[in-house]
Design a protein around this motif. Structure first.
Motif, PDB file in Angstrom:
ATOM      1  N   GLU A   1       0.845  -1.182   0.000  1.00 27.56           N
ATOM      2  CA  GLU A   1       0.000   0.000   0.000  1.00 27.56           C
ATOM      3  C   GLU A   1       0.885   1.238   0.000  1.00 27.56           C
ATOM      4  OE1 GLU A   1      -2.374  -0.091   3.504  1.00 27.56           O
ATOM      5  OE2 GLU A   1      -0.690   0.190   4.866  1.00 27.56           O
ATOM      6  N   ALA A   2       0.313   2.363  -0.321  1.00 31.77           N
ATOM      7  CA  ALA A   2       1.093   3.608  -0.384  1.00 31.77           C
ATOM      8  C   ALA A   2       1.519   4.041   1.012  1.00 31.77           C
ATOM      9  CB  ALA A   2       0.260   4.704  -1.044  1.00 31.77           C
ATOM     10  N   TYR A   3       2.704   4.654   1.088  1.00 26.63           N
ATOM     11  CA  TYR A   3       3.141   5.266   2.342  1.00 26.63           C
ATOM     12  C   TYR A   3       2.713   6.728   2.305  1.00 26.63           C
ATOM     13  CZ  TYR A   3       5.958   7.426   5.949  1.00 26.63           C
ATOM     14  OH  TYR A   3       6.344   8.156   7.045  1.00 26.63           O
ATOM     15  N   THR A   4       1.772   7.105   3.172  1.00 25.96           N
ATOM     16  CA  THR A   4       1.216   8.461   3.126  1.00 25.96           C
ATOM     17  C   THR A   4       1.645   9.321   4.302  1.00 25.96           C
ATOM     18  OG1 THR A   4      -0.801   7.679   4.220  1.00 25.96           O
ATOM     19  CG2 THR A   4      -0.807   7.722   1.802  1.00 25.96           C
ATOM     20  N   GLY A   5       2.609   8.817   5.097  1.00 27.42           N
ATOM     21  CA  GLY A   5       3.077   9.578   6.246  1.00 27.42           C
ATOM     22  C   GLY A   5       4.133  10.601   5.876  1.00 27.42           C
ATOM     23  N   ALA A   6       4.622  11.288   6.903  1.00 29.16           N
ATOM     24  CA  ALA A   6       5.671  12.289   6.708  1.00 29.16           C
ATOM     25  C   ALA A   6       7.025  11.597   6.613  1.00 29.16           C
ATOM     26  CB  ALA A   6       5.659  13.290   7.859  1.00 29.16           C
ATOM     27  N   GLY A   7       8.046  12.338   6.199  1.00 31.13           N
ATOM     28  CA  GLY A   7       9.393  11.788   6.090  1.00 31.13           C
ATOM     29  C   GLY A   7      10.318  12.793   5.438  1.00 31.13           C
ATOM     30  N   THR A   8      11.370  12.270   4.831  1.00 33.18           N
ATOM     31  CA  THR A   8      12.379  13.110   4.190  1.00 33.18           C
ATOM     32  C   THR A   8      12.386  12.842   2.689  1.00 33.18           C
ATOM     33  OG1 THR A   8      13.733  13.005   6.195  1.00 33.18           O
ATOM     34  CG2 THR A   8      14.825  13.728   4.176  1.00 33.18           C
ATOM     35  N   LEU A   9      12.496  13.891   1.881  1.00 29.91           N
ATOM     36  CA  LEU A   9      12.461  13.740   0.427  1.00 29.91           C
ATOM     37  C   LEU A   9      13.712  13.062  -0.104  1.00 29.91           C
ATOM     38  CD1 LEU A   9       9.959  15.557   0.585  1.00 29.91           C
ATOM     39  CD2 LEU A   9      10.783  16.691  -1.484  1.00 29.91           C
ATOM     40  N   VAL A  10      13.528  12.109  -1.019  1.00 31.17           N
ATOM     41  CA  VAL A  10      14.608  11.456  -1.765  1.00 31.17           C
ATOM     42  C   VAL A  10      14.194  11.442  -3.243  1.00 31.17           C
ATOM     43  CG1 VAL A  10      15.412  10.026   0.153  1.00 31.17           C
ATOM     44  CG2 VAL A  10      13.577   9.177  -1.320  1.00 31.17           C
ATOM     45  N   HIS A  11      15.130  11.178  -4.129  1.00 34.77           N
ATOM     46  CA  HIS A  11      14.852  11.141  -5.563  1.00 34.77           C
ATOM     47  C   HIS A  11      14.116  12.410  -6.008  1.00 34.77           C
ATOM     48  CE1 HIS A  11      14.653   6.558  -4.729  1.00 34.77           C
ATOM     49  NE2 HIS A  11      15.902   6.928  -4.976  1.00 34.77           N
ATOM     50  N   SER A  12      14.449  13.531  -5.406  1.00 38.23           N
ATOM     51  CA  SER A  12      13.710  14.772  -5.660  1.00 38.23           C
ATOM     52  C   SER A  12      14.614  15.930  -6.026  1.00 38.23           C
ATOM     53  CB  SER A  12      12.858  15.129  -4.427  1.00 38.23           C
ATOM     54  OG  SER A  12      11.935  14.107  -4.148  1.00 38.23           O
ATOM     55  N   GLY A  13      15.742  15.633  -6.648  1.00 40.34           N
ATOM     56  CA  GLY A  13      16.627  16.690  -7.134  1.00 40.34           C
ATOM     57  C   GLY A  13      17.082  17.625  -6.037  1.00 40.34           C
ATOM     58  N   ASP A  14      16.909  18.919  -6.251  1.00 42.16           N
ATOM     59  CA  ASP A  14      17.367  19.928  -5.301  1.00 42.16           C
ATOM     60  C   ASP A  14      16.638  19.879  -3.968  1.00 42.16           C
ATOM     61  OD1 ASP A  14      19.062  20.825  -7.279  1.00 42.16           O
ATOM     62  OD2 ASP A  14      17.722  22.436  -7.943  1.00 42.16           O
ATOM     63  N   PHE A  15      15.558  19.128  -3.899  1.00 37.15           N
ATOM     64  CA  PHE A  15      14.757  19.109  -2.678  1.00 37.15           C
ATOM     65  C   PHE A  15      15.086  17.919  -1.778  1.00 37.15           C
ATOM     66  CE2 PHE A  15      12.370  21.007  -6.190  1.00 37.15           C
ATOM     67  CZ  PHE A  15      12.278  22.306  -5.721  1.00 37.15           C
ATOM     68  N   ASN A  16      16.045  17.083  -2.176  1.00 34.54           N
ATOM     69  CA  ASN A  16      16.455  15.950  -1.342  1.00 34.54           C
ATOM     70  C   ASN A  16      16.856  16.424   0.047  1.00 34.54           C
ATOM     71  OD1 ASN A  16      16.101  13.885  -3.188  1.00 34.54           O
ATOM     72  ND2 ASN A  16      18.121  14.157  -4.091  1.00 34.54           N
ATOM     73  N   GLY A  17      16.437  15.652   1.060  1.00 34.68           N
ATOM     74  CA  GLY A  17      16.828  15.953   2.429  1.00 34.68           C
ATOM     75  C   GLY A  17      15.864  16.867   3.156  1.00 34.68           C
ATOM     76  N   LEU A  18      14.920  17.485   2.447  1.00 37.27           N
ATOM     77  CA  LEU A  18      13.948  18.361   3.104  1.00 37.27           C
ATOM     78  C   LEU A  18      12.869  17.526   3.801  1.00 37.27           C
ATOM     79  CD1 LEU A  18      13.226  21.186   0.488  1.00 37.27           C
ATOM     80  CD2 LEU A  18      14.562  21.374   2.589  1.00 37.27           C
ATOM     81  N   ASP A  19      12.407  18.016   4.936  1.00 38.01           N
ATOM     82  CA  ASP A  19      11.235  17.434   5.577  1.00 38.01           C
ATOM     83  C   ASP A  19      10.046  17.573   4.611  1.00 38.01           C
ATOM     84  OD1 ASP A  19       8.613  18.171   7.249  1.00 38.01           O
ATOM     85  OD2 ASP A  19       9.814  16.778   8.431  1.00 38.01           O
ATOM     86  N   SER A  20       9.222  16.522   4.500  1.00 38.37           N
ATOM     87  CA  SER A  20       8.153  16.521   3.491  1.00 38.37           C
ATOM     88  C   SER A  20       7.143  17.645   3.694  1.00 38.37           C
ATOM     89  CB  SER A  20       7.431  15.169   3.495  1.00 38.37           C
ATOM     90  OG  SER A  20       6.937  14.857   4.781  1.00 38.37           O
ATOM     91  N   VAL A  21       6.941  18.069   4.940  1.00 36.12           N
ATOM     92  CA  VAL A  21       6.016  19.180   5.187  1.00 36.12           C
ATOM     93  C   VAL A  21       6.643  20.492   4.711  1.00 36.12           C
ATOM     94  CG1 VAL A  21       4.743  20.460   6.946  1.00 36.12           C
ATOM     95  CG2 VAL A  21       4.950  17.975   7.112  1.00 36.12           C
TER      96      VAL A  21
END
Length: 507
Positions: free
Chosen positions: A62-82
């Motif tokens: 199932e999909a993971y819909t919680g909070a976490g840290t961005l990966v595979h997201s270019g310049d936004f890697n490492g940011l808190d998802s919120v």
């Protein structure tokens, strides 16, 4: 934003009443998108790394819909998802690709209900004047309470004393409205009335002391509408001067937490389906603490909880383990941080990392399941300290047990009150301050990072704290342990999320 090409699908999947009828699909983190991707065998790219455990796309059910840290997201890697939502929106605007906007989807609210219990609608029906409001001096319209309710039909319809009144405008015989208002009308401002329940006016100065409400918690099927109506009423109270001057505010609630539903065998629990679980039987067998711990550990509060009898048993075993561990340990030993061995320092670091992690997930984020998982992980480490362990390790064990009992107290208040006394503490646990992480104990010369290959966990490696991203990348690629994963493949990209993980993207 990353330059990657995206397929465009035309399907009846999109809700045409939402925005412009086109949506961005994120299969790993939205359940409808996840099911769509599975049906059409589309790639599932993880872009939010969960804090509790690494995600593997191939293993996800199932999909993971919680909070976490961005990966595979270019310049936004490492940011808190919120935080990333705001930063990505800003970046889109900076590049002239779009702008932030608000979509209103408000509709008329039909508030009348054909039932007895409720707030009477203060209107009178006259053959000559039409619908006439009850004069202000005759308000409020008080609901009669002398009825013996025997059938679903409202008794107001058959009560001439309530029903028959003169028209306030022309004096001719008229009929009072018998519909009552939607119960949301009553519940949409009671948060303010709670502050001054015995006030002679609608609200008094005591409302200023309590409002706005710090935290709103509501069920997923209820909170959205009730929240909307409460905001309407708050603005009404504000605009017509019914809020005391010191209590005037634009929003009734500072924070919102929407709870998920409890499911049994994949369906929502309901009496009509006969799939409800009586919590009293659970409490009789295992105790209230086990019931509380299981419910809070089974899922984040904003997600649906799948009921599992086996998981209840697991929660009970964990609490029993803590009970035995505390009783076997006994009273506290004196801890002298400067005299700790390296082994004892490592164990103490784990204790204070747990305190930091639990505090972070309890306050503001409300990820109680992650907090409980961290406590369980620490307890496994403490259990390795035997009765014949050196004095410094036993002292750290005592500090760790005190921290565990304190951190468990919101989840298992009855058991932890007893264990607090067993640990030699004189005050009640409910009056004891929450533990705080010692910055000195958290210090370490090395850092352990998760190593992933195409999003799948492969290794964990230690690095000097001062190592930069290039040094980490070089060490990972040269590691003998990683060679079997890299053999015959091309490393297209290395993503280093500082302090958390390294992900190798292979071709």
């Amino acid at each position: 934003m990353t330059g990657a090409e995206l397929p465009v699908w035309t399907a009846n999947f999109v809700l045409m009443g939402y925005g412009e009828g086109a949506v961005m699909s994120v299969p790993a983190h939205d359940q409808r998108d996840f099911e769509f991707a599975h049906k059409y065998r589309l790639p599932i790219q993880i872009v939010i790394a969960a804090e509790s455990a690494p995600l593997e796309a191939a293993a996800m059910t199932e999909a993971y819909t919680g909070a976490g840290t961005l990966v595979h997201s270019g310049d936004f890697n490492g940011l808190d998802s919120v935080q990333a939502k705001t930063r990505i929106t800003e970046a889109v605007a900076e590049r002239g690709l779009g702008r932030k906007t608000i979509n209103y989807r408000l509709r008329d609210w039909g508030i009348s209900r054909q039932r007895y219990w409720g707030t009477p609608i203060p209107m009178i029906h006259c053959e000559h004047c039409g619908v006439v409001p009850v004069p202000e001096q005759d308000l409020p319209v008080v609901l009669p309470t002398h009825y013996q309710l025997k059938d679903p039909r409202s008794p107001l319809l058959d009560d001439p004393e309530f029903l028959n009144v003169p028209c306030p405008r022309c004096g001719a015989p008229a009929r009072r409205e018998t519909d009552t208002m939607d119960t949301f009308v009553e519940s949409s401002w009671y948060y303010a009335r709670f502050a001054c329940p015995d006030a002679d006016t609608m609200l008094d100065a005591r409302a200023a002391e309590w409002l706005p409400v710090d935290q709103y918690v509501g069920g997923v099927e209820h909170a959205v509408l009730h929240l909307l109506y409460a905001r309407f009423f708050n603005r009404l109270l504000r605009d017509v001067g019914l809020l005391p001057a010191d209590a005037v505010h634009d929003e009734p609630f500072k924070q919102l937490l929407t709870q998920g539903m409890v499911l049994k065998d994949g369906s929502k629990m309901s009496k009509s389906k006969g799939n409800t679980v009586d919590p009293q039987g659970l409490i009789d067998r295992y105790g209230a603490d086990t019931a509380r711990l299981f419910i809070l550990f089974a899922a984040p509060p904003e997600q649906h909880l799948e009921w599992s009898d086996a998981a209840v048993e697991g929660a009970h075993r964990f609490l029993s383990r803590i009970w035995r561990l505390v009783h076997e340990y006994g009273a506290e030993n004196l801890l002298v941080p400067a005299e700790l061995s390296d082994e004892a320092k490592d164990l103490r670091r784990a204790v204070h990392q747990c305190i930091e992690r639990v505090s972070r997930n309890m306050e503001g984020r409300y990820h109680f399941n992650v907090a409980i998982a961290a406590i369980m992980e620490l307890s496994n480490g403490l259990m390795k300290v035997g009765a014949d362990a050196p004095k410094d390790l036993r002292a750290v064990l005592g500090e760790g047990l005190r921290a565990i009992v304190l951190m468990l107290s919101p989840f298992a208040p009855h058991m932890t009150e007893i264990l607090w006394e067993v640990l030699g503490q004189k005050s009640n646990i409910i009056h004891t301050p929450w533990p705080s992480a010692d910055p000195e104990a958290l210090k370490s010369d090395t850092l352990t990072l998760v190593i992933q290959v195409n999003g799948k966990l492969r290794e964990r490696m230690d690095f000097p704290v001062a190592a930069d991203n290039k040094a980490i990348e070089k060490a990972v690629l040269a590691s003998p342990a990683m060679q079997r994963h890299l053999e015959g493949k091309t490393v297209r990209k290395v993503i280093v999320v500082p302090g958390r993980l390294v992900n190798l993207v292979l071709g």
